[in-house]
Each structure stands twice: as structure tokens, then as C-alpha cells.
Design a protein around this motif. Sequence first.
Motif, PDB file in Angstrom:
ATOM      1  N   ASP A 123      28.888  17.351  20.032  1.00 54.36           N
ATOM      2  CA  ASP A 123      29.264  17.431  18.622  1.00 54.36           C
ATOM      3  C   ASP A 123      28.155  16.970  17.682  1.00 54.36           C
ATOM      4  O   ASP A 123      27.901  17.602  16.658  1.00 54.36           O
ATOM      5  CB  ASP A 123      30.527  16.600  18.354  1.00 54.36           C
ATOM      6  CG  ASP A 123      31.794  17.314  18.797  1.00 54.36           C
ATOM      7  OD1 ASP A 123      31.708  18.515  19.125  1.00 54.36           O
ATOM      8  OD2 ASP A 123      32.865  16.669  18.822  1.00 54.36           O
ATOM      9  N   TYR A 124      27.491  15.872  18.029  1.00 52.28           N
ATOM     10  CA  TYR A 124      26.505  15.299  17.109  1.00 52.28           C
ATOM     11  C   TYR A 124      25.066  15.462  17.581  1.00 52.28           C
ATOM     12  O   TYR A 124      24.164  14.861  16.990  1.00 52.28           O
ATOM     13  CB  TYR A 124      26.835  13.821  16.868  1.00 52.28           C
ATOM     14  CG  TYR A 124      28.208  13.643  16.258  1.00 52.28           C
ATOM     15  CD1 TYR A 124      28.440  13.946  14.920  1.00 52.28           C
ATOM     16  CD2 TYR A 124      29.281  13.210  17.038  1.00 52.28           C
ATOM     17  CE1 TYR A 124      29.703  13.810  14.364  1.00 52.28           C
ATOM     18  CE2 TYR A 124      30.547  13.075  16.494  1.00 52.28           C
ATOM     19  CZ  TYR A 124      30.754  13.378  15.155  1.00 52.28           C
ATOM     20  OH  TYR A 124      32.014  13.253  14.609  1.00 52.28           O
ATOM     21  N   ASP A 127      22.535  20.265  17.119  1.00 49.00           N
ATOM     22  CA  ASP A 127      21.455  20.690  16.219  1.00 49.00           C
ATOM     23  C   ASP A 127      20.078  20.252  16.708  1.00 49.00           C
ATOM     24  O   ASP A 127      19.061  20.789  16.250  1.00 49.00           O
ATOM     25  CB  ASP A 127      21.680  20.118  14.813  1.00 49.00           C
ATOM     26  CG  ASP A 127      22.843  20.786  14.094  1.00 49.00           C
ATOM     27  OD1 ASP A 127      23.432  21.724  14.663  1.00 49.00           O
ATOM     28  OD2 ASP A 127      23.172  20.359  12.978  1.00 49.00           O
ATOM     29  N   MET A 160      31.059  27.740  19.783  1.00 49.08           N
ATOM     30  CA  MET A 160      30.626  26.560  19.033  1.00 49.08           C
ATOM     31  C   MET A 160      29.260  26.808  18.382  1.00 49.08           C
ATOM     32  O   MET A 160      29.045  26.487  17.201  1.00 49.08           O
ATOM     33  CB  MET A 160      30.538  25.349  19.982  1.00 49.08           C
ATOM     34  CG  MET A 160      30.098  24.063  19.322  1.00 49.08           C
ATOM     35  SD  MET A 160      29.790  22.707  20.515  1.00 49.08           S
ATOM     36  CE  MET A 160      31.411  22.513  21.232  1.00 49.08           C
ATOM     37  N   ILE A 161      28.347  27.379  19.150  1.00 47.43           N
ATOM     38  CA  ILE A 161      26.998  27.665  18.632  1.00 47.43           C
ATOM     39  C   ILE A 161      27.071  28.679  17.495  1.00 47.43           C
ATOM     40  O   ILE A 161      26.447  28.508  16.438  1.00 47.43           O
ATOM     41  CB  ILE A 161      26.095  28.169  19.773  1.00 47.43           C
ATOM     42  CG1 ILE A 161      25.807  27.028  20.758  1.00 47.43           C
ATOM     43  CG2 ILE A 161      24.793  28.745  19.221  1.00 47.43           C
ATOM     44  CD1 ILE A 161      25.135  27.481  22.052  1.00 47.43           C
ATOM     45  N   ASN A 162      27.838  29.737  17.694  1.00 48.89           N
ATOM     46  CA  ASN A 162      27.954  30.775  16.665  1.00 48.89           C
ATOM     47  C   ASN A 162      28.597  30.229  15.393  1.00 48.89           C
ATOM     48  O   ASN A 162      28.186  30.577  14.279  1.00 48.89           O
ATOM     49  CB  ASN A 162      28.766  31.955  17.200  1.00 48.89           C
ATOM     50  CG  ASN A 162      28.030  32.739  18.274  1.00 48.89           C
ATOM     51  OD1 ASN A 162      26.828  32.564  18.459  1.00 48.89           O
ATOM     52  ND2 ASN A 162      28.737  33.592  18.986  1.00 48.89           N
ATOM     53  N   ALA A 163      29.594  29.374  15.555  1.00 42.03           N
ATOM     54  CA  ALA A 163      30.293  28.818  14.393  1.00 42.03           C
ATOM     55  C   ALA A 163      29.361  27.988  13.521  1.00 42.03           C
ATOM     56  O   ALA A 163      29.551  27.906  12.302  1.00 42.03           O
ATOM     57  CB  ALA A 163      31.483  27.981  14.849  1.00 42.03           C
ATOM     58  N   ARG A 164      28.363  27.392  14.157  1.00 41.98           N
ATOM     59  CA  ARG A 164      27.407  26.571  13.398  1.00 41.98           C
ATOM     60  C   ARG A 164      26.196  27.362  12.930  1.00 41.98           C
ATOM     61  O   ARG A 164      25.298  26.815  12.280  1.00 41.98           O
ATOM     62  CB  ARG A 164      26.939  25.396  14.269  1.00 41.98           C
ATOM     63  CG  ARG A 164      28.051  24.444  14.654  1.00 41.98           C
ATOM     64  CD  ARG A 164      27.495  23.168  15.216  1.00 41.98           C
ATOM     65  NE  ARG A 164      28.535  22.286  15.730  1.00 41.98           N
ATOM     66  CZ  ARG A 164      28.328  21.019  16.053  1.00 41.98           C
ATOM     67  NH1 ARG A 164      27.124  20.479  15.915  1.00 41.98           N
ATOM     68  NH2 ARG A 164      29.315  20.269  16.524  1.00 41.98           N
ATOM     69  N   LEU A 166      23.784  28.578  14.735  1.00 42.06           N
ATOM     70  CA  LEU A 166      22.591  28.151  15.454  1.00 42.06           C
ATOM     71  C   LEU A 166      22.076  29.245  16.389  1.00 42.06           C
ATOM     72  O   LEU A 166      22.802  30.180  16.726  1.00 42.06           O
ATOM     73  CB  LEU A 166      22.898  26.888  16.275  1.00 42.06           C
ATOM     74  CG  LEU A 166      23.378  25.668  15.483  1.00 42.06           C
ATOM     75  CD1 LEU A 166      23.799  24.543  16.433  1.00 42.06           C
ATOM     76  CD2 LEU A 166      22.288  25.181  14.537  1.00 42.06           C
ATOM     77  N   THR A 168      20.737  28.340  19.390  1.00 38.91           N
ATOM     78  CA  THR A 168      20.613  27.581  20.641  1.00 38.91           C
ATOM     79  C   THR A 168      20.885  28.476  21.847  1.00 38.91           C
ATOM     80  O   THR A 168      21.893  29.195  21.895  1.00 38.91           O
ATOM     81  CB  THR A 168      21.604  26.409  20.652  1.00 38.91           C
ATOM     82  OG1 THR A 168      21.510  25.712  19.402  1.00 38.91           O
ATOM     83  CG2 THR A 168      21.315  25.465  21.802  1.00 38.91           C
TER      84      THR A 168
END
Length: 219
Positions: A123-124, A127, A160-164, A166, A168
Motif C-alpha cells: 500500500d505505501y 510507488d 491495483m497498479i492500473n488504479a494508481r 502506474l 510498475t
Amino acid sequence: MILSPSLLSSDFGRLADELAALETAGLSWVHWDVMDGTFVPNITYGQPVIAHLRKQSRLFFDVHLMVERPERYLHEFVDAGADMLVVHAEATPHVQRALAEIRRLGVKSGVALNPHTPLSVLDYVLDDADMVLVMTVNPGFGGQSFLPASYRKISELRAMINARGLSTLIQVDGGVDPSNTAQLVQSGADVLVSGSAFFKFPPYAERLKAFEAAANSVL
């Protein structure tokens, strides 16, 4: 799909020849499993081996540190020639610090998760990572069978990656072969690590084509 063959399953007596053969076959990455006998029960190779072979190879050195407190060795592995360093979330209480230091040293950063480790630990720190390595076997030895529950984990990580927003990469390591490559890519994997399922099936150029054909079937 990037294929990163794991040298853990190669001929340790001919590592320079193996690296040259991978280049000739058209591979661009190679995966180094560094094990300390503490975080995992096995012991493999360290900085001196990588440094020696760095001089003989143009491959992207994807270095997976399966060691306790990897932050103690980051600069040594960068000096040895790593292009990417991957540390385990379970191996250090200071994951963010380790990832930031890897980037400060000028190479790509990655964080690895064992099969039982939830995605919430990212979560943290997501990035700060250029890549997340999802272990699809319990680390320490080659030749293990893929854990099917990993498909859902990979899919959830991709979401999760797509939602942010990113870029990655998702790497998968453990029991990867052409028979599950299509489903792994469909689930969201970008980089596939394969050891025995790659090195035990020469010629390497033909084996690479088998993985690529499986990946392309769902693209």
C-alpha cells in the motif's frame, strides 16, 4: 512478455557459456537468485560471481535478493553490475528505505512477495517499486510446482497498479512454463522467470519461441 531465465537451473560450471547462449538465442534478461541460507534454506552465489560475469554479458541482470536484511548489500550488488535489485518485503522492516536506496544507486527497484504475503503490504511502497515479483512457489529451491492461487493475486495486483496509474512491472517466479504462460499474461504478468522449464529444454532459441507463442496467444 519478457522472459527472464533463472540461472538457478543452469549449469553452474559453465555460467559464462550459459549467458552467451542466452544472448545468442535472443534473450534480453537473465534472473539471478541470490540465496543466503537464512531467509531461504539454500545457498547460491553472491557479488563476486555476478561481478565476474557482468564483464562477459550484455544481458539485463535481474537480481533477486533472497537474503535477510538485504539493505546491507545493495551497493555491493550495484557495484557488481546488477541492473535491477529485488528485495523481499518479508526480509526487512524498512522496505521503502531499501527501494529508495536502490533507485538512488541508479538501478531499477523491485519488491518480492512470498505466496502467503498479502498485497496490502504494498500500500505505501508501490510507488517506490519499478517491479513487483509475485512468488508462485515458496522460495528456496528450483523445480517446484506452480501454486494456482497465484493467478488471483496477480490479477488483483494488476488492478491495483492500473488504479494508481502506474507502469510498475509484474514479475512471476516459480513453476512457470509454456503451459501456464498464457494464463499468467492474461492475469497481468509482464516478466516471467523460468528455471528448469527453460534450461532443461534446449535449444534455448526454440524454447524462447515456445514461451513467446504461448504469450502471444492471448495478446
